[in-house]
Design a protein around this motif. Structure first.
Motif, PDB file in Angstrom:
ATOM      1  N   VAL A 122       0.838  -1.208   0.000  1.00 48.01           N
ATOM      2  CA  VAL A 122       0.000   0.000   0.000  1.00 48.01           C
ATOM      3  C   VAL A 122       0.872   1.257   0.000  1.00 48.01           C
ATOM      4  O   VAL A 122       0.636   2.209  -0.762  1.00 48.01           O
ATOM      5  CB  VAL A 122      -0.940  -0.007   1.223  1.00 48.01           C
ATOM      6  N   TYR A 123       1.881   1.265   0.830  1.00 41.28           N
ATOM      7  CA  TYR A 123       2.789   2.421   0.937  1.00 41.28           C
ATOM      8  C   TYR A 123       3.493   2.687  -0.399  1.00 41.28           C
ATOM      9  O   TYR A 123       3.510   3.829  -0.889  1.00 41.28           O
ATOM     10  CB  TYR A 123       3.795   2.143   2.043  1.00 41.28           C
ATOM     11  N   ASN A 124       4.073   1.675  -0.994  1.00 41.80           N
ATOM     12  CA  ASN A 124       4.806   1.860  -2.246  1.00 41.80           C
ATOM     13  C   ASN A 124       3.890   2.188  -3.416  1.00 41.80           C
ATOM     14  O   ASN A 124       4.289   2.925  -4.324  1.00 41.80           O
ATOM     15  CB  ASN A 124       5.624   0.602  -2.555  1.00 41.80           C
ATOM     16  N   THR A 125       2.666   1.684  -3.386  1.00 39.16           N
ATOM     17  CA  THR A 125       1.720   2.027  -4.456  1.00 39.16           C
ATOM     18  C   THR A 125       1.322   3.492  -4.376  1.00 39.16           C
ATOM     19  O   THR A 125       1.218   4.178  -5.395  1.00 39.16           O
ATOM     20  CB  THR A 125       0.490   1.128  -4.378  1.00 39.16           C
ATOM     21  N   GLN A 126       1.106   4.004  -3.168  1.00 43.11           N
ATOM     22  CA  GLN A 126       0.774   5.419  -3.038  1.00 43.11           C
ATOM     23  C   GLN A 126       1.962   6.311  -3.367  1.00 43.11           C
ATOM     24  O   GLN A 126       1.775   7.430  -3.868  1.00 43.11           O
ATOM     25  CB  GLN A 126       0.263   5.710  -1.624  1.00 43.11           C
ATOM     26  N   LEU A 127       3.183   5.859  -3.098  1.00 38.92           N
ATOM     27  CA  LEU A 127       4.349   6.601  -3.574  1.00 38.92           C
ATOM     28  C   LEU A 127       4.372   6.663  -5.092  1.00 38.92           C
ATOM     29  O   LEU A 127       4.815   7.650  -5.688  1.00 38.92           O
ATOM     30  CB  LEU A 127       5.629   5.932  -3.070  1.00 38.92           C
ATOM     31  N   LEU A 128       3.888   5.623  -5.712  1.00 38.13           N
ATOM     32  CA  LEU A 128       3.857   5.562  -7.175  1.00 38.13           C
ATOM     33  C   LEU A 128       2.803   6.496  -7.750  1.00 38.13           C
ATOM     34  O   LEU A 128       3.031   7.163  -8.762  1.00 38.13           O
ATOM     35  CB  LEU A 128       3.592   4.118  -7.613  1.00 38.13           C
ATOM     36  N   VAL A 129       1.644   6.569  -7.090  1.00 42.76           N
ATOM     37  CA  VAL A 129       0.545   7.399  -7.601  1.00 42.76           C
ATOM     38  C   VAL A 129       0.943   8.870  -7.596  1.00 42.76           C
ATOM     39  O   VAL A 129       0.686   9.603  -8.550  1.00 42.76           O
ATOM     40  CB  VAL A 129      -0.725   7.157  -6.770  1.00 42.76           C
ATOM     41  N   GLY A 130       1.551   9.338  -6.507  1.00 48.25           N
ATOM     42  CA  GLY A 130       2.119  10.685  -6.493  1.00 48.25           C
ATOM     43  C   GLY A 130       1.209  11.790  -6.037  1.00 48.25           C
ATOM     44  O   GLY A 130       1.575  12.956  -6.127  1.00 48.25           O
ATOM     45  N   ASN A 131      -0.007  11.521  -5.542  1.00 48.57           N
ATOM     46  CA  ASN A 131      -0.886  12.594  -5.066  1.00 48.57           C
ATOM     47  C   ASN A 131      -0.981  12.607  -3.548  1.00 48.57           C
ATOM     48  O   ASN A 131      -1.994  12.972  -2.979  1.00 48.57           O
ATOM     49  CB  ASN A 131      -2.286  12.434  -5.669  1.00 48.57           C
ATOM     50  N   ARG A 132       0.106  12.204  -2.888  1.00 48.19           N
ATOM     51  CA  ARG A 132       0.147  12.178  -1.434  1.00 48.19           C
ATOM     52  C   ARG A 132       1.315  13.033  -0.942  1.00 48.19           C
ATOM     53  O   ARG A 132       1.918  13.765  -1.731  1.00 48.19           O
ATOM     54  CB  ARG A 132       0.296  10.736  -0.936  1.00 48.19           C
ATOM     55  N   GLU A 133       1.609  12.930   0.344  1.00 45.39           N
ATOM     56  CA  GLU A 133       2.678  13.754   0.928  1.00 45.39           C
ATOM     57  C   GLU A 133       4.037  13.430   0.312  1.00 45.39           C
ATOM     58  O   GLU A 133       4.831  14.323   0.056  1.00 45.39           O
ATOM     59  CB  GLU A 133       2.705  13.531   2.438  1.00 45.39           C
TER      60      GLU A 133
END
Length: 323
Positions: free
Chosen positions: A277-288
């Motif tokens: 989950v963490y690495n996928t959200q890093l991939l998406v790029g619309n987070r902190e």
């Protein structure tokens, strides 16, 4: 108003003939007025309202305010954007174009990462299938465990190199070659572990891993919860998982608490799902936090490691359940 043919009387004539009331230069209350200032263009410019150059030019200029207290050049013009910084249409176009370019670059980066990840997973599960369904290969892996430890050493070495050399474009061919070596090493490790379990357990583990990965991907692209700010908690969870693994290995070596191995595998699957989950959200790029679009090899590498570890932990749980 007097005309050019009938000029006004002089100052002396106005004083001698007070009946000429249409001129302001006359005695008032028994005293004489002070003499007027001498005529000059600068004097007229000082005492005349804006737009009145002299007595001959009595018409104001177009667009000029007759009030002498506010110069026409600094008159405020009310606008709908009062109080906001002025922006030209060109600047707004540049802003929207930059936003569109950043979004398109991020989408291209995501497609590239998932393309590399698809190739890696296809190769890995193909190797796992060969090690599971082909008995000679299965027996060879079981007979020579030293190859497994050699692949584990290659896995750690190449992984450290890729982590340290992530990002730069000039190293792209080298990173791609290292990524291929890393995929082969980890695929051999996954196949070697799978050869110790029954075919049913391997198929169940593959199915559960696929469901978990799809669910995590959909969740990360839809949720508003930011997991990229939880890197510290995930690091603590990884350290605890390592400690539990060491304790489990010591306890199982003495044949105590046989179900502890299954509990450790379940905890490991949960921890690596959170890492996914963490690495996928890093991939998406619309987070902190976000991965740079130039680091697509590192993005594919992180997701690939998470998915393979989830498969191995679920395989241990399903294998212990089927025995």
């Amino acid at each position: 108003m007097s005309s050019k043919a009938d000029p006004p009387p002089s100052y002396e004539e106005a004083l001698k003939h007070p009946k000429l009331k249409k001129y302001p230069f006359q005695t008032r209350h028994g005293g004489a007025l002070p003499p007027p200032p001498p005529y000059s263009p600068s004097t007229v410019a000082r005492v005349s309202p804006p737009g009145y150059r002299d007595q001959r030019g009595v018409y104001p200029q177009a667009g000029m305010c007759p009030c002498p207290c506010v110069p026409p050049s600094v008159m405020p013009i009310p606008t709908l954007s009062a109080g906001l910084p002025a922006s030209s249409p060109g600047e707004m176009d540049d802003f929207f174009s930059n936003q569109w370019e950043s979004t398109s670059v991020r989408h291209a980066f995501i497609r590239k990462v998932y393309l590399i990840l698809t190739v890696q997973l296809a190769f890995t599960f193909a190797v796992v299938g060969v090690f599971t369904f082909v008995d000679p290969v299965k027996q060879f892996v079981i007979r020579y465990p030293a190859i497994y430890w050699a692949s584990f050493a290659v896995f750690l070495l190449v992984y450290c190199i890729l982590i340290c050399c992530k990002g730069p474009r000039r190293r792209f061919p080298l990173n791609l070659v290292l990524l291929g070596i890393f995929t082969v090493a980890l695929s051999y490790m996954a196949g070697s572990v799978s050869s110790y379990y029954e075919t049913k357990a391997v198929i169940i583990a593959m199915g559960i891993t696929a469901i978990v990965c799809v669910a995590v991907t959909v969740f990360c692209f839809q949720t508003k919860v930011d997991f990229t700010s939880c890197g510290g908690l995930l690091s603590i969870a990884a350290v605890l998982l390592m400690i539990i693994g060491v304790v489990t290995a010591i306890v199982l070596s003495f044949h105590y608490v046989p179900w502890l191995h299954m509990l450790y595998a379940a905890i490991g699957a949960v921890v690596y799902t959170l890492f996914l989950v963490y690495n996928t959200q890093l991939l998406v790029g619309n987070r902190e936090l976000a991965i740079s679009p130039e680091e697509y090899i590192y993005g594919a590498l992180s997701l690939y490691v998470d998915i393979v570890h989830i498969f191995l932990f679920i395989l241990q749980v399903s294998g212990a359940a089927t025995e």
